[in-house]
Design a protein around this motif. Structure first.
Motif, PDB file in Angstrom:
ATOM      1  N   ARG A  64      50.485   7.992  35.056  1.00 25.08           N
ATOM      2  CA  ARG A  64      49.344   7.295  35.680  1.00 25.08           C
ATOM      3  C   ARG A  64      48.004   7.858  35.226  1.00 25.08           C
ATOM      4  O   ARG A  64      47.183   8.282  36.028  1.00 25.08           O
ATOM      5  CB  ARG A  64      49.453   7.345  37.205  1.00 25.08           C
ATOM      6  N   ASN A  65      47.759   7.838  33.920  1.00 24.62           N
ATOM      7  CA  ASN A  65      46.537   8.425  33.384  1.00 24.62           C
ATOM      8  C   ASN A  65      45.768   7.545  32.414  1.00 24.62           C
ATOM      9  O   ASN A  65      44.906   8.032  31.699  1.00 24.62           O
ATOM     10  CB  ASN A  65      46.858   9.764  32.704  1.00 24.62           C
ATOM     11  N   SER A  66      46.071   6.275  32.345  1.00 21.72           N
ATOM     12  CA  SER A  66      45.352   5.352  31.452  1.00 21.72           C
ATOM     13  C   SER A  66      45.382   5.807  30.000  1.00 21.72           C
ATOM     14  O   SER A  66      44.403   5.684  29.269  1.00 21.72           O
ATOM     15  CB  SER A  66      43.897   5.163  31.916  1.00 21.72           C
ATOM     16  N   ILE A  67      46.507   6.354  29.596  1.00 24.58           N
ATOM     17  CA  ILE A  67      46.675   6.767  28.203  1.00 24.58           C
ATOM     18  C   ILE A  67      47.182   5.560  27.420  1.00 24.58           C
ATOM     19  O   ILE A  67      48.226   5.001  27.721  1.00 24.58           O
ATOM     20  CB  ILE A  67      47.649   7.952  28.086  1.00 24.58           C
ATOM     21  N   GLY A  68      46.413   5.165  26.420  1.00 20.87           N
ATOM     22  CA  GLY A  68      46.747   4.011  25.601  1.00 20.87           C
ATOM     23  C   GLY A  68      47.377   4.425  24.283  1.00 20.87           C
ATOM     24  O   GLY A  68      47.772   5.581  24.097  1.00 20.87           O
ATOM     25  N   PRO A  69      47.441   3.490  23.335  1.00 17.92           N
ATOM     26  CA  PRO A  69      48.055   3.789  22.037  1.00 17.92           C
ATOM     27  C   PRO A  69      47.392   4.952  21.293  1.00 17.92           C
ATOM     28  O   PRO A  69      48.074   5.764  20.679  1.00 17.92           O
ATOM     29  CB  PRO A  69      47.888   2.488  21.247  1.00 17.92           C
ATOM     30  N   ASP A  70      46.062   5.039  21.363  1.00 16.14           N
ATOM     31  CA  ASP A  70      45.370   6.132  20.666  1.00 16.14           C
ATOM     32  C   ASP A  70      45.721   7.486  21.275  1.00 16.14           C
ATOM     33  O   ASP A  70      45.928   8.469  20.555  1.00 16.14           O
ATOM     34  CB  ASP A  70      43.856   5.916  20.703  1.00 16.14           C
ATOM     35  N   GLY A  71      45.779   7.543  22.592  1.00 17.03           N
ATOM     36  CA  GLY A  71      46.164   8.782  23.265  1.00 17.03           C
ATOM     37  C   GLY A  71      47.593   9.161  22.957  1.00 17.03           C
ATOM     38  O   GLY A  71      47.911  10.338  22.748  1.00 17.03           O
ATOM     39  N   ALA A  72      48.481   8.162  22.936  1.00 14.90           N
ATOM     40  CA  ALA A  72      49.884   8.419  22.607  1.00 14.90           C
ATOM     41  C   ALA A  72      50.017   8.916  21.171  1.00 14.90           C
ATOM     42  O   ALA A  72      50.818   9.816  20.886  1.00 14.90           O
ATOM     43  CB  ALA A  72      50.719   7.158  22.813  1.00 14.90           C
ATOM     44  N   GLN A  73      49.219   8.352  20.272  1.00 11.13           N
ATOM     45  CA  GLN A  73      49.226   8.801  18.875  1.00 11.13           C
ATOM     46  C   GLN A  73      48.809  10.268  18.800  1.00 11.13           C
ATOM     47  O   GLN A  73      49.451  11.073  18.130  1.00 11.13           O
ATOM     48  CB  GLN A  73      48.277   7.940  18.033  1.00 11.13           C
TER      49      GLN A  73
END
Length: 170
Positions: A64-73
């Motif tokens: 629940r931290n609003s981590i998107g594709p860039d954060g996952a990368q």
């Protein structure tokens, strides 16, 4: 040693960046619970850098931290070199198929992660396909949670076959 968000309040991604600097040199912390702290993609970038050098953290909760594709990368880059993290909760974020693809590349290399929760991340068929490919070579992951990710029946079968062939995943 364990730190929870009940003991530490972070001010969005800036707090995660500051905490990441401490994690780079910390030699005692094993569990970090940052669920629902608005880490976001910028905070994930800092945490990724910490994962590259931290040698004690075994459990990380970033749900629940609003981590998107860039954060996952970014996080996947940290996971590629991390040799201590065993349990990672990324549930209820927005990594999507691109984030799942990046994480699957890290799973092909990482040899310590045993539990990964990617539930509620909208990875879809493309993300599930990427993870299926990672499961062909990863031999340490024992638990993978993909609940509620909009994966079709056919792609679920492909994933099921990969899990069947990989004797370590439950």
């Amino acid at each position: 040693m364990r730190i929870s968000t009940s003991a530490v309040t972070l001010a969005c991604s800036d707090g995660a960046q500051v905490l990441s600097e401490a994690l780079k040199t910390n030699s005692t912390l094993t569990t970090l619970d940052l669920r629902s702290t608005s880490v976001g993609d910028n905070g994930a970038l800092g945490l990724s850098e910490a994962l590259k050098t931290n040698s004690t953290l075994t459990t990380l909760d970033l749900s629940r931290n609003s981590i998107g594709p860039d954060g996952a990368q970014a996080l996947s880059e940290g996971l590629k070199t991390n040799s201590t993290l065993t349990t990672w909760d990324l549930s209820n974020n927005s990594t999507g198929p691109d984030g799942a693809q990046a994480l699957s590349e890290a799973l092909k290399i990482n040899s310590t992660l045993t539990t990964l929760d990617l539930s509620y991340n909208k990875i879809g068929d493309n993300g599930a396909q990427a993870l299926s490919e990672a499961l062909k070579t990863n031999s340490t992951l024992t638990t993978l949670d993909l609940w509620s990710n909009s994966v079709s029946y056919n792609q679920a079968r492909v994933l099921s076959n990969a899990i069947y062939k990989n004797s370590t995943v439950q």
